[in-house]
Design a protein around this motif. Sequence first.
Motif, mmCIF file in Angstrom:
data_model
loop_
_atom_site.group_PDB
_atom_site.id
_atom_site.type_symbol
_atom_site.label_atom_id
_atom_site.label_comp_id
_atom_site.label_asym_id
_atom_site.label_seq_id
_atom_site.Cartn_x
_atom_site.Cartn_y
_atom_site.Cartn_z
ATOM 1 N N LEU A 191 -24.701 3.822 -7.746
ATOM 2 C CA LEU A 191 -24.739 5.796 -7.263
ATOM 3 C C LEU A 191 -24.277 6.472 -8.487
ATOM 4 O O LEU A 191 -25.457 7.503 -8.619
ATOM 5 C CB LEU A 191 -24.439 5.777 -5.664
ATOM 6 N N THR A 192 -23.712 6.126 -9.069
ATOM 7 C CA THR A 192 -23.581 6.919 -9.943
ATOM 8 C C THR A 192 -23.833 7.099 -11.349
ATOM 9 O O THR A 192 -24.866 7.463 -12.566
ATOM 10 C CB THR A 192 -21.525 6.561 -10.486
ATOM 11 N N GLU A 193 -24.749 5.385 -11.163
ATOM 12 C CA GLU A 193 -25.350 5.737 -12.267
ATOM 13 C C GLU A 193 -27.139 5.985 -12.071
ATOM 14 O O GLU A 193 -27.506 6.476 -13.390
ATOM 15 C CB GLU A 193 -25.992 4.185 -12.617
ATOM 16 N N PHE A 194 -27.602 6.625 -10.516
ATOM 17 C CA PHE A 194 -28.808 6.419 -9.786
ATOM 18 C C PHE A 194 -28.671 7.677 -10.017
ATOM 19 O O PHE A 194 -30.015 8.193 -10.290
ATOM 20 C CB PHE A 194 -28.977 5.492 -8.824
ATOM 21 N N LYS A 195 -27.871 8.457 -9.619
ATOM 22 C CA LYS A 195 -27.771 9.901 -10.306
ATOM 23 C C LYS A 195 -28.066 10.965 -10.453
ATOM 24 O O LYS A 195 -29.516 11.822 -10.359
ATOM 25 C CB LYS A 195 -26.220 10.212 -9.496
ATOM 26 N N PRO A 196 -28.726 10.294 -12.396
ATOM 27 C CA PRO A 196 -29.515 11.341 -13.192
ATOM 28 C C PRO A 196 -31.019 11.014 -12.713
ATOM 29 O O PRO A 196 -31.932 11.629 -12.725
ATOM 30 C CB PRO A 196 -29.758 10.838 -14.194
ATOM 31 N N VAL A 197 -31.748 10.515 -11.617
ATOM 32 C CA VAL A 197 -32.872 9.730 -10.955
ATOM 33 C C VAL A 197 -33.312 11.262 -10.289
ATOM 34 O O VAL A 197 -34.268 11.643 -10.462
ATOM 35 C CB VAL A 197 -32.964 8.700 -10.429
ATOM 36 N N PHE A 198 -32.519 11.752 -10.127
ATOM 37 C CA PHE A 198 -33.131 12.752 -8.294
ATOM 38 C C PHE A 198 -32.456 14.125 -9.154
ATOM 39 O O PHE A 198 -34.273 15.034 -9.078
ATOM 40 C CB PHE A 198 -31.611 12.792 -8.233
ATOM 41 N N LEU A 199 -32.176 14.413 -10.807
ATOM 42 C CA LEU A 199 -32.887 15.287 -11.215
ATOM 43 C C LEU A 199 -33.593 15.264 -12.262
ATOM 44 O O LEU A 199 -34.042 16.171 -12.315
ATOM 45 C CB LEU A 199 -30.976 15.527 -12.461
ATOM 46 N N THR A 200 -33.560 14.138 -12.886
ATOM 47 C CA THR A 200 -35.037 14.120 -13.541
ATOM 48 C C THR A 200 -36.688 14.028 -12.078
ATOM 49 O O THR A 200 -37.636 15.275 -12.530
ATOM 50 C CB THR A 200 -35.608 12.354 -13.329
ATOM 51 N N SER A 201 -36.515 13.717 -11.256
ATOM 52 C CA SER A 201 -37.137 13.945 -9.948
ATOM 53 C C SER A 201 -37.658 15.303 -9.600
ATOM 54 O O SER A 201 -38.713 15.838 -9.262
ATOM 55 C CB SER A 201 -36.691 12.985 -8.601
ATOM 56 N N SER A 202 -36.575 16.454 -9.443
ATOM 57 C CA SER A 202 -36.787 17.687 -9.219
ATOM 58 C C SER A 202 -37.376 18.088 -10.090
ATOM 59 O O SER A 202 -38.183 19.301 -10.003
ATOM 60 C CB SER A 202 -35.407 17.880 -9.016
ATOM 61 N N TYR A 203 -37.687 17.964 -11.607
ATOM 62 C CA TYR A 203 -38.276 18.530 -12.786
ATOM 63 C C TYR A 203 -39.450 18.117 -12.645
ATOM 64 O O TYR A 203 -40.546 18.414 -13.109
ATOM 65 C CB TYR A 203 -37.392 18.680 -14.470
ATOM 66 N N PHE A 204 -40.082 16.876 -12.250
ATOM 67 C CA PHE A 204 -41.068 16.324 -12.338
ATOM 68 C C PHE A 204 -41.747 16.652 -10.937
ATOM 69 O O PHE A 204 -43.323 16.753 -11.331
ATOM 70 C CB PHE A 204 -41.454 14.320 -12.234
ATOM 71 N N ILE A 205 -41.066 16.828 -10.409
ATOM 72 C CA ILE A 205 -42.203 17.788 -8.738
ATOM 73 C C ILE A 205 -42.429 18.758 -9.474
ATOM 74 O O ILE A 205 -43.927 19.253 -8.613
ATOM 75 C CB ILE A 205 -41.190 17.882 -7.798
ATOM 76 N N ILE A 206 -41.385 19.792 -9.762
ATOM 77 C CA ILE A 206 -42.807 20.963 -10.819
ATOM 78 C C ILE A 206 -43.831 20.868 -10.946
ATOM 79 O O ILE A 206 -45.059 21.330 -10.891
ATOM 80 C CB ILE A 206 -41.631 21.567 -11.208
#
Length: 238
Positions: A191-206
């Motif tokens: 989960l700690t390694e995977f968490k940056p994916v959420f930040l990338t996804s949040s900007y890609f959604i824009i």
Amino acid sequence: MSEKSRGDIFLGTTPPPGKPKGLVDALSEIQQYYVVERSGSPIPDDFFTIGGKLGFFEVGFRAAFISGIVSGLLLPFAFGVIERYIPIFGSYEPSLFDRVFALVLSVSFSIAHAVFIAFAGKYYIGSISRSAIKNLLAGFISGALLKMIIIFILFHTIYFYLLSHDFLARNLLKFRRFIKYETLEKVYRFLTEFKPVFLTSSYFIIFTTFLMIAIPVFSILISSRKTRAEIEKEERWA
């Protein structure tokens, strides 16, 4: 009711606009308005009631919001595949095709709705047809933007709070009675390694949101101009 022509009155040939249940119903009604207006039958502006406008707005809003939420929630999995955190087709080493496939799969639902609404552009001619399309498009844009805000806040909350080291470790330790410590440690690392994916996804959604909005907007502008030019050409040759 008699089918006799009575001047310019068209009422009786076209039922009042109802509340469309979905995009297919909405586009079908727009097509009917276009046919009536294209035939030269004048339609009073009051024919398109407030209830009808809200109905088209609701259909557009619901289409963008629901499809956008589904696509938004799939984005972390798509980027998880791209970053090799999640296997695809049983492999942690995805090919270029696998990465593109995962990304396209996550956004295809939203883009499909945008493309579907874009077909309304050819009917953007008469006043009633334009009003219906504008309300449908306004609802679509509103739903897309609201979805973007919700997903953006949600993914940032997950990244900065729910998957923070202290919060994650504290809550995982609550399961020590039921799960082995080694297993919990593996979950923590993942989960700690995977968490940056959420930040990338949040900007890609824009990016996907504005793409989702741009497709019908520019398509309607281009298609309406093309249709208007064809009509003017026909009128010159008539």
